[in-house]
Structure formats: structure tokens, C-alpha cells
Design a protein around this motif. Structure first.
Motif, PDB file in Angstrom:
ATOM      1  N   GLY A  73      35.200  11.294  33.248  1.00 51.75           N
ATOM      2  CA  GLY A  73      33.772  11.590  33.338  1.00 51.75           C
ATOM      3  C   GLY A  73      33.525  13.081  33.251  1.00 51.75           C
ATOM      4  O   GLY A  73      32.576  13.536  32.607  1.00 51.75           O
ATOM      5  N   VAL A  75      35.465  15.250  31.776  1.00 49.91           N
ATOM      6  CA  VAL A  75      35.730  15.686  30.400  1.00 49.91           C
ATOM      7  C   VAL A  75      34.502  15.453  29.542  1.00 49.91           C
ATOM      8  O   VAL A  75      34.105  16.305  28.736  1.00 49.91           O
ATOM      9  CB  VAL A  75      36.943  14.924  29.836  1.00 49.91           C
ATOM     10  N   PHE A  76      33.862  14.302  29.759  1.00 50.67           N
ATOM     11  CA  PHE A  76      32.654  13.994  28.989  1.00 50.67           C
ATOM     12  C   PHE A  76      31.580  15.056  29.242  1.00 50.67           C
ATOM     13  O   PHE A  76      30.845  15.449  28.334  1.00 50.67           O
ATOM     14  CB  PHE A  76      32.158  12.597  29.366  1.00 50.67           C
ATOM     15  N   PHE A  79      31.996  17.834  26.974  1.00 51.77           N
ATOM     16  CA  PHE A  79      31.506  17.502  25.631  1.00 51.77           C
ATOM     17  C   PHE A  79      29.980  17.641  25.578  1.00 51.77           C
ATOM     18  O   PHE A  79      29.427  18.206  24.637  1.00 51.77           O
ATOM     19  CB  PHE A  79      31.905  16.076  25.251  1.00 51.77           C
ATOM     20  N   ILE A  80      29.319  17.123  26.624  1.00 54.00           N
ATOM     21  CA  ILE A  80      27.854  17.175  26.613  1.00 54.00           C
ATOM     22  C   ILE A  80      27.390  18.630  26.617  1.00 54.00           C
ATOM     23  O   ILE A  80      26.473  19.009  25.882  1.00 54.00           O
ATOM     24  CB  ILE A  80      27.277  16.424  27.828  1.00 54.00           C
TER      25      ILE A  80
END
Lengths: 115, 463
Positions: A73, A75-76, A79-80
Motif C-alpha cells: 500500500g 509503495v502504491f 506511485f500516486i
């Protein structure tokens, strides 16, 4: 003499608060963002509201991630953040382009296209 | 996976080629790069591999969808000769952004992890925001870009919130993990999962312009430069439906009973909104925008009636739709240049008056693409609709079928207006000069539409 307390792990600090409160505050931020997009007429403020929506998602992801002790989560979230930065670059460029041509960033003035 | 890496590198190479004094090298280079990527994609035919830490799945279905995207991109680039003459245009940047956006589309097609879906959607969308606003001095292009950008990132917000909720329920972003979570929950998955699925669906349906999330589509399609409208209405739609198909068929097929009603209602609404509004348009370009909404409705039938036939039907329909749409926009580009009203190209129906007299070939190409979009037999569009409708029959969704057939009849009305204008109206259209390569692309697309219309089995053998 009291024994010194062991430093609290960061996930534990987060877990002192129940998960549902994180869910509530993220949803509240998200809804504030939606209301901002729908009601404001200034392109920059609409844009800021969209950023608020994305950041509420980040908060929610981090909360879930900490409660599950699962790093994906977080890591995401990176990205966001990276993609949101790219979007900001393009979005501000578009707003500057509009401003150069119309001397205004009021979205209400954009009515060239309609049937 | 090879095409994704190749196209990323080629995009950067194209940016450097932009430093050259001669612009003539850009168009052939871009076409060559797309062809190489197309060939490289087929190296992985009949092998099913997971790449990038199990985040990307390349199988035959993904290769077929990628092929449609690459063919559409090839045709759009091939029709872009004008840019090389326009002083203000920046062809190297346009081609590079087009290649990068294909990378995004391919990630959307083959994703196995929601992170990959998000990154793919954003690569494709951000590229499209730039291309929509690429006509910097044109107010209409500016307005379209701002609208697309604001509404697009708004929808991305919804999609992300949905992904966060799915993560909260499942604890993973992988599609197969979501599936096994649903199967293990004994039919009672957490409420977060339902909310998450709905929000992700809303975000994706926005990207493919399904009603009631379609309001941006006509404005953006009309304001964007015609060539990029063609790209948007084919590549974005194909990739979006491939992504939806992947999401629904892999992860959520176990809770079909929950989402099919919602999707069927959206299908009905999209068909009605797209077709009925298209009737009242006077601009051909705006009519094509509403037509793209209505085709999103037909494609949604394939998703709402998810089954054995859906995959091949969606691939076939996307191909038929892309071929017809790009050739229609190709003709519009040529015709609109001939007349100008208020200093901008005339894109109304009347611009096509009497086109068949001096330009029989162009009129024929446009007529075939209109027939294909309307779904008349002996064109690819007919078989596309036929396959989607029979998928609906398999699921017993008769009322949707009746609505779809009625709406196709409405479609015939507005598609034939331009055919009537070309063949039966008097006009002063002179002979339009067409570059040989441009002509070849138009003829190839028309021939493919007719061949697929006569022998659709040719394609089904590949599937």
C-alpha cells in the motif's frame, strides 16, 4: 526510578486509533474534494480540490497498509505521488495556456464548445 | 513485454530525431517504430508470461488488443502528414507522446495488478491531455484540454479511492488475490469490496465515456485537433474496454450477480444518451463524438453479458469500430480543410455536399465506414454487433437486446445523413488532392472492413 520505556514502533502509534476513524477522515477529505470540484469556478481551486482527493486516498492507503503490516500500500502511495506530480506539471501548463489566451482562469468563461 | 520497452525507447529516440533539420524523417521513423513493436508483440504469441514481478500478463487476448491499438496508432500516424507542413506544429513531440501513450494503453490491456492499471491509465490520460491542447493558439482546443484534464483527474480520484478500498478489503492489489478473497469469503465479502469495485468501475467507465459520465466527451472530441480525436476515440476506448474486461472477468466474475444489474442499467443509459443526442447534431465531428458514446454502449453489452463469447466479440467489435472511425476522421480531415467558416475548418454535414461527384473514392470510403458504424450487413460492424448481441442472448438479456436493436435503427438515421449529403446533394466540392500513402491507408482500412464483413470467420480462427 521508573524504567525507560521502549520506543513505540511507528505502526503501533498509528494503530492506537481505530481503523474506522482513518476511513472516516479519508472519506470526509475525499467528499470535501468532490464538493470543491463541483462548486468552485476557479481552475486552480478545482485543481487543488482534486489534489485533496488524491491525498485522502494516500492517507487511506497508508492506514490500511500499517494495519496489515503490508508494504504494498505504501509503495502504491509513491506511485500516486509521482503520477500526481506529472499531472500537476501538465495541468498547470494547460491553465497557463488558457490564461495567456483569455487573461482569466474562470471555468465559467469556457463556453465555446456546446451544441 | 518487448513492445512496451521498445516503444518507450523509440519515443525517446523520436524526441532526439526532432533536433534534425529535416522533418521528413519523422513520419517514416514513427511508422517504422510502430511496425517493429507490432512484430515484436507477436513473438510472445501462444505463450503466457507474467512480467515485472507478476504485475503484467501477456497472453493471446492481450496481444490481440495491443495489435488493435497499434494498428489504430499506425493509421493515425500515417494520416498525420499535415503536421510536417504546419509551421506551428511540433511533430517530433506529437509522435513521441503518441508512442508513450501506446505504452500506457498496453499496460492497461495486460495488467495483473491494480498499480499497473493506475500507471497505465495515467500514462494514457496525461498524454491525451497534452495532445488535446496541442493547438495552443486555438481557444477551442484550450478549452477542450482544460475540460478533459479536470474531468479526467476527477475520475482518476474516484478510481484511486476505489482501489484503496479494495486494498483495505483484500490486502493486495493483485487481480487473482481479489478473486481468491471473494471465493474464500463464502459469498459475504466485506462492504469495502463492493464500494471499491463500484468506485473503480465509475473511474473506468468515465474513461470510456459511458453515460452518465459522458458529458466531457462531445466537448473534448470537438475541440481537440481532428487527428487526435481519432486517436482518442479508438485507442483510449479499446484499451479502456480491455482493462474493464480484465477486471471484471478475472477478479469479479464470482460476484457477477452484484454488478451486472448496474452495468446493464449504464449500458441502457449510454445507448439512449449517445444515439438520441447524436440525431440532433449539425456538426459531423460532434456527431462522431456522440457516436463514440453509443458504441461504448454496444461494447458495454459484451461486459454486462460476460461469458464465453464476450472476449472475441469485444476484440472484433473494437477492431471494426477502430477501422471505421479512423477512416471517417481521415475523410473529415481532408474535407474540412476545403471550406472554412469563421476562420476554422467547416465540420458540419453540409461540408460533405456533393462529395461523390469529384471525389468518388473518398465518398466511397466514408460511405463504407458509415455503413460499418451503423451495422449494415457485409461490413465488419454488422458482425461485431451480431456477436455482441448473441452474447446478450446467451445471458437471456432480451430487453437490452431490444433496446440495442432499436438504437441501431436510430443510428442508421444519423449515419446516413452524411451519405445522403455526399451522394444526393448538390455541392461545389472541387477535386481534393490526396497524398498516395494517405489514399493507401484509407483504401486498406475500407478493404479490411469489407473483408471482415464478408468472411468474419477469418478472424475467429485467430482467436
Amino acid at each position: 526510578m521508573q524504567p525507560t520505556q521502549a520506543p513505540i514502533q511507528i505502526p503501533e502509534v498509528i494503530q492506537l486509533i481505530d481503523l474506522k476513524y482513518y476511513l472516516i477522515i479519508s472519506t470526509a477529505l475525499f467528499v470535501i474534494g468532490i464538493i470543491g470540484v463541483l462548486t468552485r469556478r476557479n481552475a486552480i481551486i478545482i485543481f487543488m480540490s482534486i489534489e485533496l482527493m488524491l491525498n485522502s486516498v494516500n492517507l487511506l492507503l497508508i492506514a490500511f497498509s500499517s494495519y496489515r503490516s503490508d508494504p504494498t500500500g505504501q509503495v502504491f502511495v509513491f506511485f500516486i505521488m509521482a503520477v500526481a506530480a506529472a499531472e500537476v506539471a501538465v495541468g498547470l501548463a494547460i491553465i497557463v495556456m488558457i490564461y495567456r489566451n483569455t487573461r482569466s482562469i474562470d471555468v465559467g468563461l469556457l463556453n465555446k464548445l456546446k451544441w | 513485454m518487448l513492445p512496451i520497452i521498445l516503444l518507450s525507447v523509440f519515443g525517446i529516440v523520436l524526441l532526439f530525431l526532432g533536433f534534425l533539420k529535416t522533418r521528413a524523417v519523422l513520419l517514416p521513423a514513427a511508422l517504422l517504430f510502430i511496425l517493429i513493436a507490432l512484430g515484436a508483440g507477436f513473438l510472445e504469441w501462444n505463450k503466457s508470461y507474467l512480467y515485472f514481478g507478476d504485475m503484467l500478463l501477456i497472453n493471446n487476448l492481450a496481444i490481440l488488443f495491443s495489435t488493435i491499438v497499434l494498428i489504430s496508432a499506425f493509421m493515425v500516424v500515417a494520416l498525420s502528414g499535415d503536421f510536417l507542413e504546419d509551421e506551428m506544429a511540433q511533430p517530433a513531440e506529437y509522435y513521441a507522446i503518441l508512442l508513450f501513450s501506446i505504452v500506457g494503453a498496453m499496460m492497461m490491456i495486460g495488467y495483473e495488478n491494480l498499480i499497473m492499471l493506475f500507471v497505465g491509465v495515467e500514462i494514457l490520460s496525461v498524454s491525451m491531455y497534452i495532445l488535446t491542447g496541442s493547438d495552443k493558439r486555438n481557444l477551442r482546443s484550450n478549452e477542450a484540454a482544460l475540460k478533459y484534464f479536470l474531468m479526467g483527474s476527477f475520475a482518476t480520484g474516484f478510481m484511486l479511492f476505489g482501489m484503496a478500498l479494495l486494498y483495505g478489503a483484500v490486502g493486495s492489489f493483485t487481480l487473482t488475490d481479489i478473486k481468491s478473497y471473494i471465493l474464500l469469503s463464502h459469498g459475504r465479502p466485506s462492504l469495502l469490496l463492493y464500494m471499491g469495485e463500484l468506485l473503480v468501475l465509475i473511474g473506468m467507465l468515465f474513461k470510456v465515456s459511458a453515460a452518465p459520465f459522458h458529458f466531457w466527451t462531445p466537448d473534448v472530441y470537438e475541440g481537440a485537433p481532428t487527428l487526435f480525436t481519432a486517436f482518442m476515440s479508438t485507442v483510449v476506448k479499446t484499451a479502456g474496454f480491455a482493462a474493464l474486461l480484465q477486471l471484471l472477468s478475472v477478479s469479479f466474475s464470482a460476484i457477477y450477480g452484484f454488478w451486472w444489474v448496474i452495468l446493464a442499467a449504464i449500458t441502457a443509459l449510454t445507448l439512449l444518451a449517445g444515439n438520441l443526442t447524436a440525431v440532433y447534431q449539425n456538426s459531423f465531428k460532434r456527431m462522431m463524438a456522440y457516436s463514440s458514446i453509443s458504441h461504448a454502449g454496444y461494447l458495454l453489452i459484451g461486459l454486462a453479458a460476460l461469458g464465453q463469447q464476450s472476449r472475441s466479440a469485444l476484440v472484433f467489435y473494437s477492431l471494426a469500430y477502430s477501422l471505421a472511425t479512423i477512416s471517417a476522421f481521415g475523410i473529415l480531415l481532408l474535407v474540412a480543410k476545403q471550406h472554412t467558416t469563421d476562420g476554422r475548418p467547416d465540420e458540419s454535414y453540409s461540408a460533405f455536399n456533393g462529395l461523390s461527384r469529384n471525389n468518388p473514392l473518398l465518398a466511397f470510403v466514408l460511405a463504407v465506414s458509415m455503413l460499418s458504424l451503423a451495422g449494415i450487413p457485409l461490413t465488419a460492424g454488422f458482425w461485431g454487433k451480431f456477436m455482441l448481441f448473441s452474447a446478450a442472448v446467451d445471458r437471456g438479456m432480451v430487453w437490452i437486446l431490444i433496446l440495442a436493436v432499436l438504437m441501431s435503427a436510430v443510428g442508421i438515421y444519423y449515419y446516413f445523413r452524411v451519405v445522403i449529403a455526399m451522394y444526393f446533394r448538390e455541392g461545389q466540392a472541387g477535386r481534393i488532392r490526396v497524398a498516395p500513402f494517405y489514399q493507401f491507408i484509407l483504401i486498406a482500412a475500407t478493404a479490411l472492413t469489407i473483408i471482415l464483413g464478408i468472411v468474419p470467420g477469418l478472424f475467429q480462427n485467430i482467436m
